[in-house]
Design an enzyme around this catalytic site. Structure first.
Site: not given
Length: 461
Positions: A42, A432
């Site tokens: 990959c 957050y």
């Protein structure tokens, strides 16, 4: 006990490592067809782009690292036959000499082979002519030599899947003028066309000439290089370039197991159960050569490196008498194309319908973090859910590099793994802070959009 693993890539090495981890006394031999065990196939495009150097860096573990675990490696050795009743392998080394190797338990991880998609002329052309595939370290060295010696200026890439897109970037970075041919209506056919178009635009922005709806039928030598011919939008075409890279997918490498009596199933791959047993006594198999249990579709063929690692680990454990199970794949994938990241997991509508679902989809565009904090960038997120049950079926995401698109698709993959509904994703306690996200993350803004569209459709609005 003597465990033999065939294959030096993800599945075979994972099986060997797991066996040695669980029982350091077990005798483990890994039979490797080339001289490059445990190399990251990959990562090859990033070697060509110059982001990874030298090529030896592509090794997950060095030869010495692997042998330090206690396993033995038989490099440049091809397994040519399995005597199932006698529990013996026939081997052939690079000099042509044959030998036999006894085993108590066997794990076969022979992987896949490059597909040629029925393109005529490929059998008569090779790396010395400028026609290349990219599936092994040998392929890597062949292309590298050609780029250095022939100094090509133009390239045609046949295929616009993950490797094709990564190589379009790599060759462009190296200064080649790249034309990319895609059989389907849009690049990256694992995405719906509206999101694939975003990837198309990114390629075009960096100078790649993308030509969808191009079915290649032949490759031949031409006066000015190589002629790639076929049908584009119903009309014949011929494109010419100095080098051609054919990356149109893979097919399972099953000859060894099929000859030994293993059953073939989806995609022509070897049938295995969730414990990676083949049905042949004392023979396990894993990786790109076997079928995959998909958590939403059932048994299918879905060759992925992540799946091969997991299946190999299961096979290695069970070869020692364990009871591990491969719990299934969702086809979670991600690719970087220049400055864009595209990801997907689960099902699209055309995949969900045959599986008995009633899929509906909606697309939302949400900022990766609070807009008032500098650098906010949009992520396009397409949600597919079941209209009847509300169950999440799949997600597709495209966003700029740095938007954490790859990690956000993992949120969807986790929800899919546990059978969550689209609505339940709003209940997730996601992190957050203004530089990194919003009180409602982009993931949740997209699922709430799906819920809203579903309600409006039910109301006939």
């Amino acid at each position: 006990m003597h465990l033999v693993a065939i294959g030096g890539s993800d599945a075979g090495i994972s099986a060997a490592l797991r066996a040695r981890e669980l029982d350091p006394t077990v005798d483990v031999t890994v039979v490797v067809a080339d001289a490059y065990p445990n190399f990251s196939i990959c990562g090859i495009p990033y070697y060509f782009s110059g982001e990874v150097s030298p090529w030896q860096s592509l090794a997950h573990r060095t030869h010495a690292d692997l042998e330090a675990t206690g396993m033995r490696l038989r490099l440049d050795t091809l397994a040519t036959g399995i005597d199932v009743p006698g529990r013996r392998l026939t081997l052939r080394d690079r000099t042509g000499d044959e030998s036999a190797l006894d085993y108590d338990e066997l794990v076969v991880g022979t992987g896949a082979l490059p597909s040629t998609a029925g393109i005529s002329g490929l059998q008569d052309l090779g790396p010395e002519d400028g026609v290349h595939v990219l599936h092994s370290m040998g392929d890597t060295f062949a292309l590298d030599r050609f780029l250095e010696s022939a100094r090509p200026e133009t390239a045609i890439i046949v295929g616009a899947g993950y490797v094709g897109l990564e190589m379009a970037e790599a060759l462009t970075v190296r200064g080649l003028v790249v034309t990319q041919l895609q059989r389907g209506p849009e690049v990256l056919s694992t995405l719906d066309p509206e999101l694939g178009a975003l990837v198309h635009a990114e390629l075009t922005r960096h100078g790649v000439d993308v030509r969808p709806d191009s079915r290649v039928t032949s490759i031949a030598r031409a006066d000015r290089g190589l002629a790639v011919a076929g049908i584009r939008q119903g009309e014949p075409f011929t494109d010419v370039a100095d080098v051609v890279l054919v990356v149109v997918g893979v097919r399972p490498n099953t000859e060894l197991l099929a000859d030994a009596g293993a059953q073939l199933g989806a995609g022509g791959a070897v049938v295995v159960d969730e414990s990676m047993r083949t049905g042949l006594p004392h023979v396990f198999a894993a990786g790109d050569g076997v079928v995959t249990q998909h958590r939403l579709l059932g048994v299918t063929y879905l060759p992925l490196g992540t799946t091969a690692h997991k299946q190999g680990r299961v096979a290695g454990e069970n070869a020692l008498g364990g009871s591990a199970r491969f719990t299934g794949s969702l086809g979670t994938q991600v690719v970087k194309v220049f400055d864009l990241v595209a990801a997907r997991t689960g099902l699209r509508e055309h995949e969900a319908i045959p599986a008995g679902f009633s899929p509906v989809s909606s697309t939302a565009v949400a900022d990766d973090h609070k807009a008032y904090y500098p650098g906010a960038q949009p992520i396009s997120i397409r949600i597919t859910g079941d209209e009847r049950s509300g169950r999440l079926l799949g997600a597709q995401l495209v966003g700029a590099r740095g938007t954490e698109t790859a990690k956000r698709v993992d949120t969807f993959a986790t929800a899919l793994h546990h059978g969550m509904t689209v609505a339940e994703i709003s209940d997730l306690d996601l992190s957050y802070t203004p530089p990194l996200g919003s009180p409602w993350d982009a993931v949740q803004i997209a699922t709430q959009r799906w819920e809203r569209d579903r309600r409006l459709a039910a109301a006939g609005v």
